[in-house]
Design a protein around this motif. Sequence first.
Motif, PDB file in Angstrom:
ATOM      1  N   ASP A 275       0.837  -1.203   0.000  1.00 33.80           N
ATOM      2  CA  ASP A 275       0.000   0.000   0.000  1.00 33.80           C
ATOM      3  C   ASP A 275       0.871   1.253   0.000  1.00 33.80           C
ATOM      4  O   ASP A 275       0.603   2.205  -0.746  1.00 33.80           O
ATOM      5  CB  ASP A 275      -0.932  -0.027   1.211  1.00 33.80           C
ATOM      6  N   VAL A 276       1.912   1.266   0.815  1.00 31.48           N
ATOM      7  CA  VAL A 276       2.829   2.407   0.856  1.00 31.48           C
ATOM      8  C   VAL A 276       3.540   2.551  -0.487  1.00 31.48           C
ATOM      9  O   VAL A 276       3.668   3.653  -1.025  1.00 31.48           O
ATOM     10  CB  VAL A 276       3.831   2.277   2.016  1.00 31.48           C
TER      11      VAL A 276
ATOM     12  N   TRP B  59       2.377   1.557  -3.317  1.00 31.65           N
ATOM     13  CA  TRP B  59       1.355   2.016  -4.258  1.00 31.65           C
ATOM     14  C   TRP B  59       1.195   3.533  -4.181  1.00 31.65           C
ATOM     15  O   TRP B  59       1.123   4.205  -5.216  1.00 31.65           O
ATOM     16  CB  TRP B  59       0.027   1.316  -3.953  1.00 31.65           C
ATOM     17  N   ALA B  60       1.150   4.072  -2.955  1.00 31.26           N
ATOM     18  CA  ALA B  60       1.017   5.521  -2.806  1.00 31.26           C
ATOM     19  C   ALA B  60       2.211   6.234  -3.453  1.00 31.26           C
ATOM     20  O   ALA B  60       2.041   7.241  -4.153  1.00 31.26           O
ATOM     21  CB  ALA B  60       0.896   5.889  -1.328  1.00 31.26           C
ATOM     22  N   PHE B  61       3.407   5.705  -3.236  1.00 27.50           N
ATOM     23  CA  PHE B  61       4.611   6.272  -3.840  1.00 27.50           C
ATOM     24  C   PHE B  61       4.519   6.230  -5.368  1.00 27.50           C
ATOM     25  O   PHE B  61       4.754   7.223  -6.044  1.00 27.50           O
ATOM     26  CB  PHE B  61       5.850   5.506  -3.354  1.00 27.50           C
TER      27      PHE B  61
ATOM     28  N   LYS C 138       1.989   8.682  -6.722  1.00 36.56           N
ATOM     29  CA  LYS C 138       2.544  10.040  -6.701  1.00 36.56           C
ATOM     30  C   LYS C 138       3.509  10.239  -7.871  1.00 36.56           C
ATOM     31  O   LYS C 138       3.449  11.249  -8.564  1.00 36.56           O
ATOM     32  CB  LYS C 138       3.260  10.265  -5.371  1.00 36.56           C
TER      33      LYS C 138
ATOM     34  N   SER D 286       1.736   1.316 -10.435  1.00 37.76           N
ATOM     35  CA  SER D 286       0.768   1.655  -9.404  1.00 37.76           C
ATOM     36  C   SER D 286      -0.423   0.695  -9.416  1.00 37.76           C
ATOM     37  O   SER D 286      -0.849   0.195  -8.368  1.00 37.76           O
ATOM     38  CB  SER D 286       0.285   3.093  -9.614  1.00 37.76           C
TER      39      SER D 286
ATOM     40  N   GLY E 150      -0.223   1.886   6.260  1.00 38.85           N
ATOM     41  CA  GLY E 150      -0.295   2.765   5.096  1.00 38.85           C
ATOM     42  C   GLY E 150      -0.127   4.231   5.460  1.00 38.85           C
ATOM     43  O   GLY E 150       0.619   4.961   4.802  1.00 38.85           O
TER      44      GLY E 150
ATOM     45  N   SER F 282       3.334   6.058   4.594  1.00 40.19           N
ATOM     46  CA  SER F 282       3.249   7.101   3.572  1.00 40.19           C
ATOM     47  C   SER F 282       3.811   8.427   4.074  1.00 40.19           C
ATOM     48  O   SER F 282       4.459   9.156   3.314  1.00 40.19           O
ATOM     49  CB  SER F 282       1.798   7.283   3.114  1.00 40.19           C
TER      50      SER F 282
ATOM     51  N   VAL G 100       7.636   7.914   3.951  1.00 38.10           N
ATOM     52  CA  VAL G 100       8.116   7.946   2.566  1.00 38.10           C
ATOM     53  C   VAL G 100       8.026   9.372   2.009  1.00 38.10           C
ATOM     54  O   VAL G 100       8.952   9.847   1.337  1.00 38.10           O
ATOM     55  CB  VAL G 100       7.332   6.949   1.678  1.00 38.10           C
ATOM     56  N   GLY G 101       6.944  10.059   2.302  1.00 40.04           N
ATOM     57  CA  GLY G 101       6.802  11.435   1.833  1.00 40.04           C
ATOM     58  C   GLY G 101       7.901  12.336   2.379  1.00 40.04           C
ATOM     59  O   GLY G 101       8.438  13.183   1.662  1.00 40.04           O
TER      60      GLY G 101
END
Length: 114
Positions: free
Chosen positions: A17-18, A20-22, A25, A39, A70, A74, A77-78
């Motif tokens: 999930d993390v 996927w968010a990356f 983005k 993605s 998640g 996230s 990671v952000g």
Amino acid sequence: MNQATGWALLIFSGVLDVMWAFATKKSQGMTHWGWGTFSLLLLAGFVIALSKALSVLPLGMAYAVWTGIGAVGSVIVGAILFGEPLTATRISYIAIIVIAIAGLNIGSAENPAG
């Protein structure tokens, strides 16, 4: 499948999930087909892993843990990869998420039927 495998799949799903968010983005609104495709593959992977985990784990606890992985992942990671601010306030709220998940787990252990 036993519960240990279910928890391993749940954690794996949270990591996907993390990722996927990356990837989402990086796809810049799905305008970069490589990142966009990656993605969608990650999305399918985390849904499959999550659904398998939920076949043996309690829904409320498992979903809370997955969502926490998640959310916290996230934010980290952000901050690391995109330079998003990681202020004391944001760290405090991350701690609240972790404490809330731990509290749900403790509550589940005290009342396994409920």
